[in-house]
Design an enzyme around this catalytic site. Structure first.
Site, PDB file in Angstrom:
ATOM      1  N   SER A  17      41.520  31.742  38.688  1.00 34.94           N
ATOM      2  CA  SER A  17      42.569  31.097  39.492  1.00 34.94           C
ATOM      3  C   SER A  17      42.701  29.661  39.010  1.00 34.94           C
ATOM      4  O   SER A  17      41.744  28.905  38.947  1.00 34.94           O
ATOM      5  CB  SER A  17      42.274  31.202  40.978  1.00 34.94           C
ATOM      6  OG  SER A  17      41.074  30.582  41.304  1.00 34.94           O
ATOM      7  N   GLY A  41      42.427  31.273  47.679  1.00 27.81           N
ATOM      8  CA  GLY A  41      41.639  32.143  46.802  1.00 27.81           C
ATOM      9  C   GLY A  41      41.294  33.458  47.492  1.00 27.81           C
ATOM     10  O   GLY A  41      41.293  34.524  46.856  1.00 27.81           O
ATOM     11  N   ASP A  42      41.002  33.394  48.804  1.00 21.69           N
ATOM     12  CA  ASP A  42      40.677  34.620  49.543  1.00 21.69           C
ATOM     13  C   ASP A  42      41.906  35.523  49.642  1.00 21.69           C
ATOM     14  O   ASP A  42      41.788  36.747  49.572  1.00 21.69           O
ATOM     15  CB  ASP A  42      40.168  34.261  50.943  1.00 21.69           C
ATOM     16  CG  ASP A  42      38.957  33.336  50.880  1.00 21.69           C
ATOM     17  OD1 ASP A  42      38.171  33.455  49.912  1.00 21.69           O
ATOM     18  OD2 ASP A  42      38.806  32.485  51.775  1.00 21.69           O
TER      19      ASP A  42
END
Lengths: 308, 308
Positions: free
Chosen positions: A216, A247-248
């Site tokens: 990412s 990110g999750d």
């Protein structure tokens, strides 16, 4: 169902203060609380995408009980394993003047050998019904640094695709256990591989054992090195907002795409749209469903050459 | 017994971090928890001085339950009244590099009219056995600004000497209800009277209704305007340390001296020795018993002329 593992779950507390001044006394004007920990965020996004999501990991003490109370009304199933220690709190202090956040993270409960063994039993039984599993976040005190590697191996032995999203030595050891997917950010990639250049780093991370690596790159989106090829996926334009949980959300996009059998470009488009819609949402760790629906068709996915 | 009232009790949390940097993420290296609120501190010091101490006020929710758990093993009697809301937390972030503390205080639960009325019943019944009462600290949301004035009047009607230690408008209204004693610091005195000069301010505060006024002047000790005369009491030398709780220890010294029938100079010597021994103690809000024993005979108490 999709299983998410959060070994160091947290009660996330948000304090809003007019302005944060070190060494002064502040009257908190607004107190927020939510169930926290990366795997819990992943599960909430999976549920919003229509998947059955089950969360496991540890919970204990009064904050653990509060975490479970806050989890109960959400559309995720609580399969947390009890510990004698107390679930950690995290405190995010939001400066009302600048909007910036200062974060204070408690270390978490010390997990005993017996508790770890009880968790492994629960994990084995949950894997039997799992279509995929995500292992997310830091390790609490008392858990050995090779714990994620162990959980990766057990998932693979059970034939369940496994995504690992952690950092440092637990990531390095976990990668050697050959997870199906890892989702490091640029810093974690550099730490893992020694390479600062993203394309080189994702390919190097694959060579270390991960079947697919999705790096990412913040506002530049995701860079994926997979058995099917190399792709970069980016939002149509940079967005401003709170990156907490982005990110999750990407992990939830990748994992749901895997379970649904989407091609890599479609998985990546979903993951970038979800993480961008998370940055755009006013509450940290939530995503803006309307923004997601609008964005998902507008993500640019470019195939990259391996020699670039 | 001596009764202490803490309407806005708190669970005091201490976080030690290597260095506090605004807008960064911090791993907390040490987490401490103690029952907090000024009246609770006063009661602990009273108990250490050999008095039976009873604490009342409000407690509710999970943090209220935790506060009561932490109170249970201490030598003070818990007579807190339940509320539906949740007892507040305070978070003190101690910077390991400088030793400085950044304080974050939640506002506290909103107290309903019915809960206030239940508290007044409990207060009336506790006053029947009380030799003296201390009213300490801020008011939680929902409690009217004249609440302390009301509690002062009820104590006086019950024939129980009452000490008020608060600030702002609740102090101003409370003073008009004629408490036996107030213990403002220099800022609170200036806010109450408009006078910056301490001698003038303590005398002016007496004229506003308090029978005795003991101004706390930090390292310069205490300045008392009483029906028996004017005194200043100071430690033998300035001390360095953590002043948290020093004012509460002074209150315990004054109140125990009153109940024991000590003359004003002895009450003041005790109060200054206790508050100095609190600054010297490593833990915030505790006092160093050996330092107290050594200091109490060495406090200088000087009679001041009313025309000085």
């Amino acid at each position: 169902m999709i299983l998410t593992v959060t070994l160091n779950a947290a009660l996330d507390i948000t304090y809003r203060v007019p302005a944060l001044t070190p060494h002064a006394t502040h009257r908190v004007t607004e107190v927020g609380e939510r169930p926290g920990g990366k795997g819990l965020n992943v599960a909430r996004v999976l549920a919003a995408l229509g998947h059955e999501a089950v969360v496991t990991g540890f919970a204990g003490g009064r904050t653990g009980a509060e975490l479970r109370d806050l989890l109960a009304p959400l559309p995720v199933r609580d399969a947390l394993v009890p510990v004698a220690g107390t679930t950690r709190r995290t405190v995010a202090v939001v400066d009302g003047a600048t909007g910036d956040t200062t974060q204070l993270n408690e270390p978490g409960p010390t997990v005993t050998a017996d508790e770890w063994s009880a968790f492994l039993d629960a994990y084995a039984s949950l894997l039997r019904d799992a279509e995929a599993v995500a292992l997310s976040g830091s390790l609490p005190p008392g858990i050995h640094v090779g714990a994620y590697a162990d959980l990766v191996r057990r998932a693979r032995a059970a034939g369940v695709p496994v995504l690992l999203d952690t950092s440092g030595e637990p990531l390095r050891r976990g990668v050697a256990a050959r997870p199906d997917l890892i989702k490091p950010n640029a810093d974690e990639l550099a730490h893992l591989t020694g390479a600062r250049e993203p394309l080189r780093a994702v390919r190097d991370a694959r060579r270390r054992g991960a079947h697919a690596v999705v790096g990412s790159l913040g506002p530049d989106g995701l860079l994926a090195a997979t058995p099917d090829g190399l792709w970069q996926a980016a939002p149509p334009a940079p967005v401003a907002g709170n990156p907490t949980g982005a990110g999750d959300s990407a992990v939830a996009g990748l994992l749901s795409g895997l379970v649904e059998g989407l091609a890599w470009p479609d998985r990546l488009a979903r993951a970038v749209a979800l993480s961008t819609a998370t940055v755009l949402a006013p509450a940290a760790g939530e995503y803006d469903a309307a923004a997601y629906a609008e964005l998902v068709g507008r993500i640019t996915v470019t195939e990259r050459s391996a020699t670039a």
